[in-house]
Design an enzyme around this catalytic site. Structure first.
Site, PDB file in Angstrom:
ATOM      1  N   ARG A  88       0.808  -1.221   0.000  1.00  0.00           N
ATOM      2  CA  ARG A  88       0.000   0.000   0.000  1.00  0.00           C
ATOM      3  C   ARG A  88       0.842   1.271   0.000  1.00  0.00           C
ATOM      4  O   ARG A  88       0.290   2.363  -0.029  1.00  0.00           O
ATOM      5  CB  ARG A  88      -0.879  -0.002   1.247  1.00  0.00           C
ATOM      6  N   ARG A 144      -9.627   7.619   3.378  1.00  0.00           N
ATOM      7  CA  ARG A 144      -8.938   6.433   2.847  1.00  0.00           C
ATOM      8  C   ARG A 144      -8.673   6.584   1.350  1.00  0.00           C
ATOM      9  O   ARG A 144      -7.645   6.144   0.852  1.00  0.00           O
ATOM     10  CB  ARG A 144      -9.760   5.181   3.127  1.00  0.00           C
TER      11      ARG A 144
END
Ligand code: AMP
Length: 188
Positions: A88, A144
Site C-alpha cells: 500500500r 482512505r
C-alpha cells in the site's frame, strides 16, 4: 502463481480474490482482514491497529511487511497467493520485492482495478452497511481514498516499470471483472 490486486478500497478486490482462490487454489491474503482479526482478538497490535484504521490512516510499513512475510511462509500459500490490500506504499512494495527475492518467490501479475471514485463511494457505503464495518463511515472513506491517491497510487509506476502491471475496468459488473482477471491470469 502469485498475484497482487491493486486498487482503492471498494474496487472489488476482495470479491475477485475469493473467486481466484476457488478457481486456482491459491490463497487470498487480505491485510485488512488480518488486521480486523487482530482487532477482534484484542491484542496490543489490534488495539493500535483499530485506532489507525478508524482514522483512515495506514498501519506502519514495518508491521505490515512482517505480517505478510510470516503469512506467505505458511503451508496454505504453497500453491501461491493473492495479495489484497498489500503493498500500500512504495516502501511496502520495495520491501516486498526484497522479501520475495530472499524467499526465491516472484509476483506473476499485478492487476490494477481502475474505478470511478464517486460511483465507488456509493458502493463502499453500501458494503459498510451490510458488513457493519466501523472503519467505513463516509468521512473515513474520503480519508482512505485520499490516502490511496497519495500513498498507494505511486506504486503503480513501480510495477509498470517492472512490466508486471495489467489494468482492468473495475467498474464493470463483478462477473465481467472476473472474466477480465481470468483472461490475464490464464487457464486454471
Ligand atoms: P482494507 O480492508 O484493505 O481496506 O484495509 C482496512 C484498513 O486496514 C486500511 O484502511 C488501513 O488502515 C489498514 N491496512 C490494510 N492493509 C494495509 C497495509 N498494507 N498497510 C497499511 N495499512 C493497511
Amino acid at each position: 502463481m502469485n498475484l497482487i490486486l491493486l486498487g482503492p478500497p471498494g474496487a472489488g478486490k476482495g470479491t475477485q480474490a475469493k473467486r481466484l482462490e476457488e478457481t486456482y487454489g491459491i490463497k487470498q491474503l487480505s491485510t485488512g482482514d488480518m488486521l480486523r482479526e487482530a482487532v477482534a482478538s484484542g491484542s496490543d497490535l489490534g488495539r493500535e491497529a483499530k485506532r489507525i484504521m478508524d482514522a483512515g490512516d495506514l498501519v506502519p510499513d514495518s508491521v505490515m511487511v512482517r505480517m505478510i512475510s510470516e503469512r506467505v511462509d505458511q503451508p496454505d500459500c504453497r500453491n501461491g497467493f493473492i495479495l489484497d490490500g498489500f503493498p500500500r506504499t512504495v516502501a511496502q512494495a520495495e520491501a516486498l520485492d526484497q522479501m520475495l527475492d530472499e524467499k526465491d518467490l516472484a509476483i506473476d501479475h499485478v492487476i490494477e482495478f481502475q474505478v470511478d471514485e464517486d460511483a465507488m463511494v456509493a458502493r463502499i457505503l453500501k458494503r459498510a452497511a451490510e458488513e457493519g464495518r466501523s472503519d467505513d463511515n463516509e468521512e473515513t472513506l474520503r480519508k482512505r481514498l485520499d490516502v490511496y491517491r497519495r500513498q498507494t497510487a505511486p506504486i503503480v509506476p513501480h510495477y509498470r516499470a517492472k512490466g508486471a502491471l495489467k489494468t482492468i475496468d473495475g467498474m464493470a459488473s463483478m462477473d465481467v471483472v472476473t472474466g477480465l482477471v481470468k483472461g490475464i491470469v490464464g487457464a486454471a
